[in-house]
Design a protein around this motif. Structure first.
Motif: not given
Length: 475
Positions: A402-404, A415-419
């Protein structure tokens, strides 16, 4: 001297742990959620397994590491393990009073047992070494690696500051199992404080709906389906519990305390121990710099997006020293660094945000300067909790990272999800509109957005999901 210390440690261990595992009424405290994993390793060893017998449990002070050790010790005692075959040592105490190392402790224990560790297999005996605050011995990892290699009939359980995981080499990494003990989630707080048991699998089910859905519509449907047991649970918890959790409840050592001031005094003391004792294992800071680190925490509590140039000016520190201080606070587990969204060059050009690893740390720093009572403070504490949950989700492989969004009028987190897809998250203590998430969604082409607020579950349009603060904090 070491022999007397070993005998005393073994003799007094059962009584020493009583205050950690029982409340004033003599009722046992509930176990933290991570306990089951630690317990499995200890019991597997008791039943003959030699796998996963070198356990490292890093964690911020106050997360309950010594309580976990006491509960493991007590459970093994109940299952028939001889108390002389279990040694608990706090290296803070051993180094401070005797100046002895882990090697000295192990030699003394061998003398107490009247045998070398290598003889355990031949005699079909097993021993348990519980080494608390191991980081006070600078060479702890090498010393314990030697012990591990000498016999497969030794179980080693190590606790230490959050930075302890950064201080062992590749040889130890191949042998050890690291299980971080993080600050408490909201369901864990309710369990330990009021014995309110969450529905089985609730957190995993909600987290999957939030982070692993293909669309906002799917996430909404999955969350709506989970609402009946969630609502039943929240009725048991009560309406005011959320505010208490945000201000006081993320570190378990504060749960027995009756007064707010007592909590903040104790957390202040914990922070001071981290700065004046633990940071010495991470970097070399003189007394003047240590005092400025405490001031740095105060400035971050007031504004977690402060420009580094302003901080250097306000604190009278050089930029390299300031960066070293921030790095040390992150390694010690007091703060979480959130990088700006974008390329690696964006990380270099733009200032990160710094969230507190547990909201009670920010609350304490604000309390110390008389800034705790503002309504905006609850919004900052909620953002800390969301960052804490996202950090936990990365550790448990629920999300990649995750970043802002560094642009003005944008959402709190991407958020970067698993996919590999992206989800925008905006957190607010009161009602939130959707302008910020819409701006961020345009920047990163997110598959959907989550707005956390005091509003009820709602699908605001096909890409924007609104969830209540409580619903998110149960994930």
């Amino acid at each position: 001297m070491v022999q007397a210390f070993i005998r005393k440690s073994i003799l007094h261990a059962p009584d020493r742990f009583k205050s950690y595992i029982y409340n004033e009424a003599g009722k046992p405290y509930h176990r933290r959620f991570a306990y089951d994993r630690y317990d499995k390793y200890a019991n597997d060893f008791r039943e003959g397994s030699s796998a996963n017998r070198f356990i490292i449990a890093p964690g911020l002070r106050g997360t309950g590491k010594t309580t976990i050790v006491g509960q493991l010790y007590n459970d093994l005692l109940r299952k028939g393990v001889d108390e002389e075959r279990m040694l608990y040592v706090s290296m803070d105490e051993a180094m401070g009073t005797l100046g002895c190392t882990i090697t000295d402790i192990v030699r003394g224990y061998e003398q107490f047992l009247s045998m070398n560790i290598e003889m355990l297999v031949e005699r079909n005996e097993r021993i348990y070494l519980f080494i608390d605050e191991a980081h006070h011995d600078p060479d702890w990892s090498l010393r314990l690696k030697v012990v591990y290699d000498r016999s497969r009939n030794v179980f080693i359980f190590v606790t230490g500051s959050s930075a302890i995981a950064l201080t062992f080499n590749a040889d130890v990494a191949r042998r050890a199992t690291v299980v971080d003990l993080l600050p408490m989630s909201y369901p864990e707080y309710n369990l330990l404080k009021d014995y309110v048991q969450p529905p089985s699998g609730m957190s995993e089910r909600l987290a999957s709906a939030l982070y692993a859905s293909s669309s906002a519509r799917e996430a909404y449907d999955r969350l709506a389906e989970a609402k009946p047991p969630v609502n039943e649970y929240l009725i048991k918890v009560g309406l005011m519990q959320l505010n208490e959790y945000l201000k006081l409840g993320s570190l378990p050592f504060a749960i027995p305390m009756k007064e707010e001031r007592e909590v903040y005094d104790s957390v202040s003391s914990m922070i001071e121990k981290v700065i004046y004792k633990d940071l010495g294992t991470i970097g070399k800071f003189d007394r003047g710099t240590q005092l400025k680190i405490m001031n740095l925490l105060t400035l971050l509590a007031i504004n977690d997006r402060t420009n580094l140039n302003k901080l250097t000016s306000d604190l009278g520190l050089s930029r390299p020293t300031l960066i070293e201080c921030i790095d040390a606070l992150e390694k010690a587990g007091l703060i979480l660094r959130v990088w700006p969204h974008g390329s690696s060059s964006a990380h270099i050009r733009k200032t990160p945000k710094y969230k507190f690893a547990a909201p009670v740390i920010r609350a304490t720093m604000l309390w110390r300067v008389g800034e705790l009572s503002t309504h905006e403070m609850y919004g900052a504490l909620l953002e800390d909790v969301v960052a804490m949950y996202l950090h936990r989700a990365v550790a448990s492989d629920q999300i990649r990272g995750f970043e802002f969004d560094p642009d003005d009028n944008s959402a709190d987190f991407i958020v970067t999800a698993r996919d590999g897809s992206q989800i925008v998250i905006e957190a607010g203590y009161g009602h939130k509109d959707t302008e910020q998430v819409r701006n961020s969604m345009a920047h990163c082409n997110a598959k959907y957005c989550i707005v956390i607020s005091n509003d009820l579950l709602e699908l605001r349009d096909e890409k924007i999901l609104v969830v209540s603060r409580e619903l998110f904090l149960l994930s």
